[in-house]
Design a protein around this motif. Structure first.
Motif, short mmCIF file in Angstrom:
data_model
loop_
_atom_site.label_atom_id
_atom_site.label_comp_id
_atom_site.label_asym_id
_atom_site.label_seq_id
_atom_site.Cartn_x
_atom_site.Cartn_y
_atom_site.Cartn_z
N VAL A 203 0.86 -1.18 0.00
CA VAL A 203 0.00 0.00 0.00
C VAL A 203 0.89 1.23 0.00
CG1 VAL A 203 -1.78 1.25 1.27
CG2 VAL A 203 -1.76 -1.25 1.30
N GLY A 204 0.58 2.17 -0.87
CA GLY A 204 1.35 3.41 -0.91
C GLY A 204 1.05 4.31 0.27
N ALA A 205 2.02 5.10 0.68
CA ALA A 205 1.85 6.02 1.79
C ALA A 205 0.99 7.22 1.39
CB ALA A 205 3.21 6.49 2.30
N THR A 206 0.91 7.47 0.09
CA THR A 206 0.10 8.58 -0.42
C THR A 206 -0.89 8.03 -1.44
OG1 THR A 206 1.57 9.06 -2.27
CG2 THR A 206 2.04 10.18 -0.17
N GLU A 207 -1.87 8.84 -1.79
CA GLU A 207 -2.84 8.43 -2.80
C GLU A 207 -2.13 8.18 -4.14
OE1 GLU A 207 -7.00 9.88 -4.91
OE2 GLU A 207 -6.12 11.11 -3.33
N GLY B 114 1.04 7.33 -4.62
CA GLY B 114 1.82 6.09 -4.51
C GLY B 114 0.93 4.87 -4.58
N ASN B 115 -0.20 4.91 -3.92
CA ASN B 115 -1.14 3.79 -3.93
C ASN B 115 -1.70 3.57 -5.33
OD1 ASN B 115 -2.28 1.77 -2.23
ND2 ASN B 115 -4.25 2.78 -2.50
N ASN B 116 -2.06 4.64 -6.02
CA ASN B 116 -2.58 4.52 -7.38
C ASN B 116 -1.51 3.99 -8.33
OD1 ASN B 116 -5.13 5.39 -6.67
ND2 ASN B 116 -4.75 7.52 -7.22
N ALA C 240 -1.74 0.59 -10.57
CA ALA C 240 -1.46 0.58 -12.01
C ALA C 240 -0.38 -0.44 -12.35
CB ALA C 240 -1.05 1.97 -12.48
N ALA C 241 0.63 -0.55 -11.52
CA ALA C 241 1.71 -1.52 -11.75
C ALA C 241 1.16 -2.95 -11.68
CB ALA C 241 2.82 -1.32 -10.72
N ARG C 242 0.32 -3.21 -10.68
CA ARG C 242 -0.27 -4.55 -10.56
C ARG C 242 -1.13 -4.87 -11.78
NH1 ARG C 242 -0.54 -3.14 -4.81
NH2 ARG C 242 -2.53 -2.12 -5.15
N LEU C 243 -1.91 -3.92 -12.22
CA LEU C 243 -2.76 -4.14 -13.40
C LEU C 243 -1.90 -4.38 -14.64
CD1 LEU C 243 -5.49 -4.25 -14.78
CD2 LEU C 243 -5.42 -1.76 -14.97
N SER C 244 -0.84 -3.62 -14.80
CA SER C 244 0.05 -3.80 -15.95
C SER C 244 0.72 -5.17 -15.91
CB SER C 244 1.12 -2.71 -15.98
OG SER C 244 0.53 -1.46 -16.22
N LEU C 245 1.24 -5.55 -14.76
CA LEU C 245 1.88 -6.86 -14.65
C LEU C 245 0.91 -7.99 -14.93
CD1 LEU C 245 4.04 -6.16 -11.49
CD2 LEU C 245 4.92 -6.68 -13.78
#
Length: 65
Positions: free
Chosen positions: A21-25, A27-29, A33-38
């Motif tokens: 989980v990102g510390a900021t919105e 970072g989280n977004n 996006a990285a998970r979706l791309s992978l």
């Protein structure tokens, strides 16, 4: 790398980010996006490797390092 090895590496990268989980919105977004791309890369590779006969994946490239 073979197609199987590429798929495995993509999956490993996905798993590494799966519960982060990102510390900021922002970072989280970015992580989402990285998970979706992978995931998309994995599925695309899987679809190509399971293509009907005559549409097999290309030969492994010869990298010069």
């Amino acid at each position: 790398m073979s197609d199987v090895e590429v798929h495995e590496r993509l999956h490993e990268a996905f798993l590494m980010l799966a519960k982060e989980v990102g510390a900021t919105e922002f970072g989280n977004n970015t992580l989402k996006a990285a998970r979706l791309s992978l995931f998309t890369f994995q599925m695309t590779l899987l679809m190509k490797t399971e293509a009907p006969t005559g549409q097999t994946p290309s030969e492994p490239s010869q990298r010069s390092e």
